[in-house]
Structure formats: structure tokens, C-alpha cells
Design a protein around this motif. Structure first.
Motif, PDB file in Angstrom:
ATOM      1  N   ASP A 133       6.699  24.895  -6.918  1.00 46.32           N
ATOM      2  CA  ASP A 133       7.357  25.734  -7.196  1.00 46.32           C
ATOM      3  C   ASP A 133       6.753  26.245  -8.544  1.00 46.32           C
ATOM      4  O   ASP A 133       6.876  27.312  -9.128  1.00 46.32           O
ATOM      5  CB  ASP A 133       8.267  25.785  -7.415  1.00 46.32           C
ATOM      6  N   ASN A 134       6.393  25.014  -9.235  1.00 48.94           N
ATOM      7  CA  ASN A 134       6.323  25.403 -10.974  1.00 48.94           C
ATOM      8  C   ASN A 134       4.932  24.258 -11.079  1.00 48.94           C
ATOM      9  O   ASN A 134       3.732  23.932 -10.094  1.00 48.94           O
ATOM     10  CB  ASN A 134       7.437  23.801 -11.152  1.00 48.94           C
ATOM     11  N   SER A 135       4.901  23.794 -12.263  1.00 53.18           N
ATOM     12  CA  SER A 135       3.736  23.618 -12.393  1.00 53.18           C
ATOM     13  C   SER A 135       3.471  21.898 -12.433  1.00 53.18           C
ATOM     14  O   SER A 135       4.299  21.420 -11.692  1.00 53.18           O
ATOM     15  CB  SER A 135       2.970  23.355 -14.554  1.00 53.18           C
ATOM     16  N   THR A 169       7.233  34.870  -5.867  1.00 46.56           N
ATOM     17  CA  THR A 169       6.825  33.448  -6.226  1.00 46.56           C
ATOM     18  C   THR A 169       5.511  32.704  -6.208  1.00 46.56           C
ATOM     19  O   THR A 169       5.130  32.992  -5.020  1.00 46.56           O
ATOM     20  CB  THR A 169       7.985  32.268  -5.828  1.00 46.56           C
ATOM     21  N   SER A 170       4.600  32.089  -7.639  1.00 44.85           N
ATOM     22  CA  SER A 170       3.701  31.663  -6.657  1.00 44.85           C
ATOM     23  C   SER A 170       3.971  29.570  -6.762  1.00 44.85           C
ATOM     24  O   SER A 170       4.889  29.271  -7.258  1.00 44.85           O
ATOM     25  CB  SER A 170       3.084  31.953  -7.715  1.00 44.85           C
ATOM     26  N   THR A 171       3.041  29.441  -5.966  1.00 38.71           N
ATOM     27  CA  THR A 171       2.897  27.956  -5.652  1.00 38.71           C
ATOM     28  C   THR A 171       1.965  27.352  -6.086  1.00 38.71           C
ATOM     29  O   THR A 171       0.284  28.023  -5.961  1.00 38.71           O
ATOM     30  CB  THR A 171       3.009  28.150  -3.959  1.00 38.71           C
TER      31      THR A 171
END
Length: 83
Positions: free
Chosen positions: A59-61, A10-12
């Protein structure tokens, strides 16, 4: 190809803003307001930094223009720091 199940994929998103906020009371109000608008953001200030940094993690834009617009609407300088 093997996939390592222990690697976090997952990207942050993290954005750093320069502000003119100097008091904890105002910083706490801004955090509360932004948390109402964006409950999934992790928001904090570093008022000890020379840029009075507002740091937002998600965790999203992150809606950069909306954060800056919030500042403009509330007479607070919020400016994205390019890094």
C-alpha cells in the motif's frame, strides 16, 4: 464536482522481479526474510514462470534497491522487470 463514495482511491504499488530461485524451500525462506524486513509487503513467487517471478505488493512504496541488495547479500539473483 461529485465524488463517488464507492470508488477506491487508494493506490497499490506492485513490483515484479526476475529471479534464479528454483526451489520452494528457498522461495519460502526469501519470503520469510523479506516479511521480517517489510511486514506490510504482500510477497509471493511464481516458480512456474520462466522468469521465476518474485511479486511484491504494498500500500506504500516498495524499496526496490533494498530488495535487490537483499538478493546480492544472499547470492540470489533478483532483477527488476520493467513493464
Amino acid at each position: 464536482m461529485k465524488v463517488n463514495p464507492y470508488v477506491n482511491t487508494t493506490s497499490t504499488a506492485v513490483e515484479i522481479f526476475k529471479t534464479n530461485v528454483t526451489h520452494n524451500q528457498l522461495a519460502n525462506k526469501i519470503i520469510a526474510d523479506l516479511n521480517q524486513l517489510y511486514p506490510n509487503y504482500n510477497i509471493n513467487f511464481d516458480l512456474e514462470d520462466c522468469d521465476k517471478v518474485l511479486r511484491i505488493e504494498s500500500d506504500n512504496s516498495i524499496h526496490i534497491s533494498r530488495i535487490i541488495d537483499y538478493g546480492n547479500s544472499n547470492n540470489v539473483q533478483i532483477e527488476l522487470i520493467d513493464y
